[in-house]
Design a protein around this motif. Structure first.
Motif, PDB file in Angstrom:
ATOM      1  N   SER A   2       0.835  -1.199   0.000  1.00 39.02           N
ATOM      2  CA  SER A   2       0.000   0.000   0.000  1.00 39.02           C
ATOM      3  C   SER A   2       0.871   1.251   0.000  1.00 39.02           C
ATOM      4  N   GLN A   3       0.318   2.298  -0.565  1.00 34.29           N
ATOM      5  CA  GLN A   3       1.012   3.580  -0.643  1.00 34.29           C
ATOM      6  C   GLN A   3       0.473   4.498   0.440  1.00 34.29           C
ATOM      7  N   HIS A   4       1.335   5.338   0.963  1.00 34.67           N
ATOM      8  CA  HIS A   4       0.976   6.279   2.019  1.00 34.67           C
ATOM      9  C   HIS A   4       1.348   7.682   1.574  1.00 34.67           C
ATOM     10  N   LYS A   5       0.462   8.637   1.838  1.00 35.97           N
ATOM     11  CA  LYS A   5       0.780  10.041   1.563  1.00 35.97           C
ATOM     12  C   LYS A   5       1.463  10.612   2.788  1.00 35.97           C
ATOM     13  N   VAL A   6       2.624  11.197   2.549  1.00 36.66           N
ATOM     14  CA  VAL A   6       3.466  11.694   3.635  1.00 36.66           C
ATOM     15  C   VAL A   6       3.886  13.125   3.313  1.00 36.66           C
ATOM     16  N   VAL A   7       3.865  13.975   4.341  1.00 34.14           N
ATOM     17  CA  VAL A   7       4.336  15.347   4.198  1.00 34.14           C
ATOM     18  C   VAL A   7       5.727  15.436   4.804  1.00 34.14           C
ATOM     19  N   LEU A   8       6.681  15.941   4.009  1.00 34.54           N
ATOM     20  CA  LEU A   8       8.048  16.142   4.467  1.00 34.54           C
ATOM     21  C   LEU A   8       8.390  17.627   4.387  1.00 34.54           C
ATOM     22  N   LEU A   9       9.235  18.070   5.308  1.00 27.96           N
ATOM     23  CA  LEU A   9       9.827  19.403   5.240  1.00 27.96           C
ATOM     24  C   LEU A   9      11.327  19.237   5.083  1.00 27.96           C
ATOM     25  N   LEU A  10      11.903  19.992   4.160  1.00 22.57           N
ATOM     26  CA  LEU A  10      13.336  19.959   3.935  1.00 22.57           C
ATOM     27  C   LEU A  10      13.893  21.351   4.160  1.00 22.57           C
ATOM     28  N   GLY A  11      15.086  21.411   4.734  1.00 25.99           N
ATOM     29  CA  GLY A  11      15.736  22.688   4.951  1.00 25.99           C
ATOM     30  C   GLY A  11      17.243  22.552   4.852  1.00 25.99           C
ATOM     31  N   SER A  12      17.886  23.664   4.476  1.00 23.24           N
ATOM     32  CA  SER A  12      19.348  23.700   4.377  1.00 23.24           C
ATOM     33  C   SER A  12      19.813  25.118   4.682  1.00 23.24           C
ATOM     34  N   ASN A  13      20.921  25.243   5.429  1.00 29.87           N
ATOM     35  CA  ASN A  13      21.494  26.578   5.651  1.00 29.87           C
ATOM     36  C   ASN A  13      23.017  26.597   5.511  1.00 29.87           C
ATOM     37  N   ILE A  34       7.091  12.021  -5.715  1.00 32.17           N
ATOM     38  CA  ILE A  34       6.788  13.356  -5.206  1.00 32.17           C
ATOM     39  C   ILE A  34       5.510  13.828  -5.887  1.00 32.17           C
ATOM     40  N   LEU A  35       4.478  14.073  -5.089  1.00 35.01           N
ATOM     41  CA  LEU A  35       3.167  14.449  -5.611  1.00 35.01           C
ATOM     42  C   LEU A  35       2.975  15.960  -5.693  1.00 35.01           C
ATOM     43  N   LYS A  36       3.578  16.684  -4.751  1.00 31.12           N
ATOM     44  CA  LYS A  36       3.365  18.130  -4.691  1.00 31.12           C
ATOM     45  C   LYS A  36       4.549  18.776  -3.992  1.00 31.12           C
ATOM     46  N   LYS A  37       4.908  19.987  -4.445  1.00 33.52           N
ATOM     47  CA  LYS A  37       5.986  20.756  -3.816  1.00 33.52           C
ATOM     48  C   LYS A  37       5.478  22.160  -3.527  1.00 33.52           C
ATOM     49  N   SER A  38       5.913  22.708  -2.406  1.00 31.61           N
ATOM     50  CA  SER A  38       5.627  24.107  -2.108  1.00 31.61           C
ATOM     51  C   SER A  38       6.648  24.973  -2.845  1.00 31.61           C
ATOM     52  N   GLU A  39       6.496  26.268  -2.724  1.00 30.72           N
ATOM     53  CA  GLU A  39       7.535  27.188  -3.163  1.00 30.72           C
ATOM     54  C   GLU A  39       8.690  27.088  -2.165  1.00 30.72           C
ATOM     55  N   TYR A  40       9.871  27.527  -2.573  1.00 27.24           N
ATOM     56  CA  TYR A  40      10.997  27.625  -1.642  1.00 27.24           C
ATOM     57  C   TYR A  40      10.759  28.846  -0.755  1.00 27.24           C
ATOM     58  N   ALA A  58       8.343  22.324   1.439  1.00 28.90           N
ATOM     59  CA  ALA A  58       7.474  21.238   1.887  1.00 28.90           C
ATOM     60  C   ALA A  58       7.102  20.413   0.660  1.00 28.90           C
ATOM     61  N   ILE A  59       7.002  19.106   0.851  1.00 29.36           N
ATOM     62  CA  ILE A  59       6.574  18.232  -0.246  1.00 29.36           C
ATOM     63  C   ILE A  59       5.595  17.192   0.286  1.00 29.36           C
ATOM     64  N   ILE A  60       4.782  16.679  -0.622  1.00 22.15           N
ATOM     65  CA  ILE A  60       3.953  15.510  -0.334  1.00 22.15           C
ATOM     66  C   ILE A  60       4.473  14.392  -1.213  1.00 22.15           C
ATOM     67  N   ILE A  61       4.719  13.247  -0.583  1.00 24.30           N
ATOM     68  CA  ILE A  61       5.175  12.079  -1.328  1.00 24.30           C
ATOM     69  C   ILE A  61       4.174  10.943  -1.155  1.00 24.30           C
ATOM     70  N   SER A  62       4.257  10.005  -2.065  1.00 23.36           N
ATOM     71  CA  SER A  62       3.552   8.740  -1.943  1.00 23.36           C
ATOM     72  C   SER A  62       4.627   7.679  -1.798  1.00 23.36           C
ATOM     73  N   THR A  63       4.546   6.897  -0.729  1.00 22.26           N
ATOM     74  CA  THR A  63       5.598   5.918  -0.459  1.00 22.26           C
ATOM     75  C   THR A  63       5.017   4.618   0.074  1.00 22.26           C
ATOM     76  N   HIS A  64       5.713   3.531  -0.199  1.00 23.55           N
ATOM     77  CA  HIS A  64       5.361   2.234   0.371  1.00 23.55           C
ATOM     78  C   HIS A  64       6.142   1.980   1.664  1.00 23.55           C
ATOM     79  N   LEU A  65       7.100   2.849   1.977  1.00 23.84           N
ATOM     80  CA  LEU A  65       7.937   2.665   3.164  1.00 23.84           C
ATOM     81  C   LEU A  65       7.126   2.899   4.438  1.00 23.84           C
ATOM     82  N   SER A  66       7.417   2.133   5.464  1.00 21.41           N
ATOM     83  CA  SER A  66       6.808   2.364   6.778  1.00 21.41           C
ATOM     84  C   SER A  66       7.417   3.634   7.373  1.00 21.41           C
TER      85      SER A  66
END
Length: 137
Positions: A2-13, A34-40, A58-66
């Protein structure tokens, strides 16, 4: 699987922040869609002092990973890209080449020493997160 929709936040400085994020996105897309990406968005560091500004997305992904498999995968990406410290372990925030946080994993509520889902600081406390997540949650 099964696939799961997951929201991730990424950052770099550190270094070329946008390129760092784009490299992490490429690596994430090798294991998930990757289903959706926010603006930077640029933001000041939160909960620690630094003269280095963050670039975030921010991104929304679809993943089979737990949740734990996904956590292990994103931590591996962070290490491969040169991240030296993990604030979950050290309890201290520092500058970082890449930071990848799992914010939501479907409607799952999960708590362990390594992972809290949903990531309440991002959902309710951090202004930059709330801006990035406004169209995602």
């Amino acid at each position: 699987m099964s696939q799961h929709k997951v929201v991730l936040l990424l950052g770099s400085n550190i270094g070329n922040q946008k390129n760092n994020i784009d490299m992490a996105l490429t690596k994430i897309s090798e294991a998930s869609s990757i289903l959706k990406k926010s603006e930077y968005l640029t933001s000041e560091p939160v909960e620690f002092a630094s003269s280095n500004i963050f670039c975030n997305i921010a991104i929304i992904i679809s993943t089979h990973l737990s949740p734990i498999q996904l956590l292990d995968y994103v931590k591996k990406i962070e290490i491969e890209m040169g991240r030296l410290t993990d604030s979950t372990i050290s309890k201290v925030y520092t500058d970082r080449i890449i930071d990848i946080d799992i914010v939501k994993y479907g409607e799952l509520k999960f708590l362990s020493e390594r992972l809290e889902i949903p990531h309440n600081k991002h959902l309710f406390e951090r202004e930059f997160s709330k801006i990035l997540l406004k169209d995602f949650i």
